[in-house]
Design an enzyme around this catalytic site. Sequence first.
Site, short mmCIF file in Angstrom:
data_model
loop_
_atom_site.label_atom_id
_atom_site.label_comp_id
_atom_site.label_asym_id
_atom_site.label_seq_id
_atom_site.Cartn_x
_atom_site.Cartn_y
_atom_site.Cartn_z
N CYS A 200 3.44 -5.56 15.78
CA CYS A 200 2.85 -4.71 16.70
C CYS A 200 1.50 -5.04 16.92
O CYS A 200 0.72 -5.06 16.10
CB CYS A 200 2.99 -3.15 16.16
SG CYS A 200 4.75 -2.59 15.95
N SER B 105 10.80 6.26 9.33
CA SER B 105 10.41 5.84 10.57
C SER B 105 11.06 4.94 11.03
O SER B 105 11.42 3.91 10.26
CB SER B 105 8.86 5.98 10.35
OG SER B 105 8.29 4.51 10.10
N GLY C 181 5.88 -2.36 6.67
CA GLY C 181 7.22 -2.69 6.85
C GLY C 181 8.15 -1.86 7.68
O GLY C 181 7.59 -0.61 7.81
N CYS D 209 -2.83 1.23 7.96
CA CYS D 209 -2.09 0.67 6.57
C CYS D 209 -2.22 -1.03 7.09
O CYS D 209 -2.33 -1.18 8.09
CB CYS D 209 -0.36 1.16 6.69
SG CYS D 209 0.47 0.19 7.81
N CYS E 250 5.02 -7.57 7.53
CA CYS E 250 6.12 -7.12 8.55
C CYS E 250 6.20 -8.11 9.64
O CYS E 250 5.33 -8.99 9.88
CB CYS E 250 5.68 -5.90 9.28
SG CYS E 250 6.79 -5.20 10.33
N SER F 181 8.43 5.45 16.35
CA SER F 181 7.25 5.26 16.83
C SER F 181 7.48 4.80 18.49
O SER F 181 8.14 3.97 18.84
CB SER F 181 6.74 3.76 16.11
OG SER F 181 6.90 3.87 14.94
N CYS G 231 3.24 8.46 1.56
CA CYS G 231 3.51 7.30 2.49
C CYS G 231 3.78 6.02 1.90
O CYS G 231 3.05 5.56 1.22
CB CYS G 231 2.45 7.03 3.55
SG CYS G 231 2.82 6.10 4.83
N CYS H 181 -1.35 -3.02 14.69
CA CYS H 181 -1.17 -3.06 13.28
C CYS H 181 -1.54 -4.13 12.17
O CYS H 181 -1.31 -5.09 12.67
CB CYS H 181 0.38 -2.79 12.94
SG CYS H 181 0.82 -2.63 11.24
N GLU I 176 0.89 -1.17 0.04
CA GLU I 176 -0.04 0.02 -0.07
C GLU I 176 0.90 1.38 0.15
O GLU I 176 1.79 1.34 0.69
CB GLU I 176 -0.69 -0.05 1.28
CG GLU I 176 -1.84 -1.13 1.43
CD GLU I 176 -2.66 -1.08 2.58
OE1 GLU I 176 -2.47 -0.26 3.37
OE2 GLU I 176 -3.27 -2.30 2.70
#
Length: 351
Positions: A122, A195, A163, A336, A118, A217, A111, A125, A98
């Site tokens: 988390c 990030s 990711g 995301c 990933c 983050s 973005c 997410c 995305e």
Amino acid sequence: MTPAELKAVAKSLGMPGFTGDQMAKWMYEQHVRSIDEMTNISKANRARLAEKYEIGCADPIDAQLSKDGTIKYLFPVRTTAYKEGEEAPAKRQPKFVETVYIPDDDRATLCVSCEVGCKMNCLFCQTGKQGFEGYLSAADILNQIYSLPEREKLTNIVFMGQGEPMDNLDNVLRSTEILTAPYGYAWSPKRITVSTIGIKDKLRQFLEESSCHVAVSLHSPIHEQRAELMPIERITPIEEIADLLRNYDFSHQRRLSFEYIMFGGVNDSLTHARQIVKLLQGLFCRVNLIRFHKIPNVNLHPTDDKKMESFRDYLTAHGIFATIRASRGQDIDAACGLLSTSKKTAEEGRR
Ligand code: SF4
């Protein structure tokens, strides 16, 4: 590829070295979509190049348009690697990432994603729920810009999509090099933010080798709670990341921000605000407070606006510049991972 690498390609095919510079100009200045469009290279040489190489661009296969102008694109991924540094053609099933285009007055931010899925898992997410499916090559990272319909309107790029950038650092650094090099997109590094959740050694390498802005983050200043939200905390506590960052200057050319998604009744108390002030002491930085976009099957909820405002005011009153990020694209599931997850599920259903 860099011009030096393109030159090596030209030489390996028996062409003059300057063909490499011609190719770089066609790609990074003209954004051609096929080798055949490189018309100052002879027809025979173009044909030989096309036997072994391609530009590597691919149009988005899907887009969701929000009423606020935000557009979420789904890009096909052409090459992924399962080990860092290895590059292999995407196989088995098609993969997608995305990319979100966010226009805002005189700014237009993109973005971009750097991995398929990933590993970092988390809690909040959706991408983390997909699991890890591969590192994007620099070509696939750059294609999200190269093949973006709004490419010419872009003012900023943030590596905050799917990711963890520090987990695919070589390809992220290669793509930021091409974005900032005079032969490439010639962007100022000040227009690019990368990030991270805080992978210490890679972050140190990034800080040494890049001048782009950094966003960390945070999401909780309390060790046990952050470990629940972000398993990386068990490997490297955020305090160690803050200590590492204290060795670098963020007061002039480069900006440091901490991203803080606010979860109602979880990380939005006065204790949290106090701990943030303590954690970030001595760091020249800002805190961006972010509204949580709900995702399926996760028992977390957004903090209400009033509470976000008093949290922001507390931080500001205690010397930490804090802002509340405007919520964008809520009507298109801007969190995301949602669009690529539904595409992935549809592909799996088709097989
Ligand atoms: S928040 Fe970032 S690092 Fe964490 S799982 Fe999602 S994509 Fe990975």
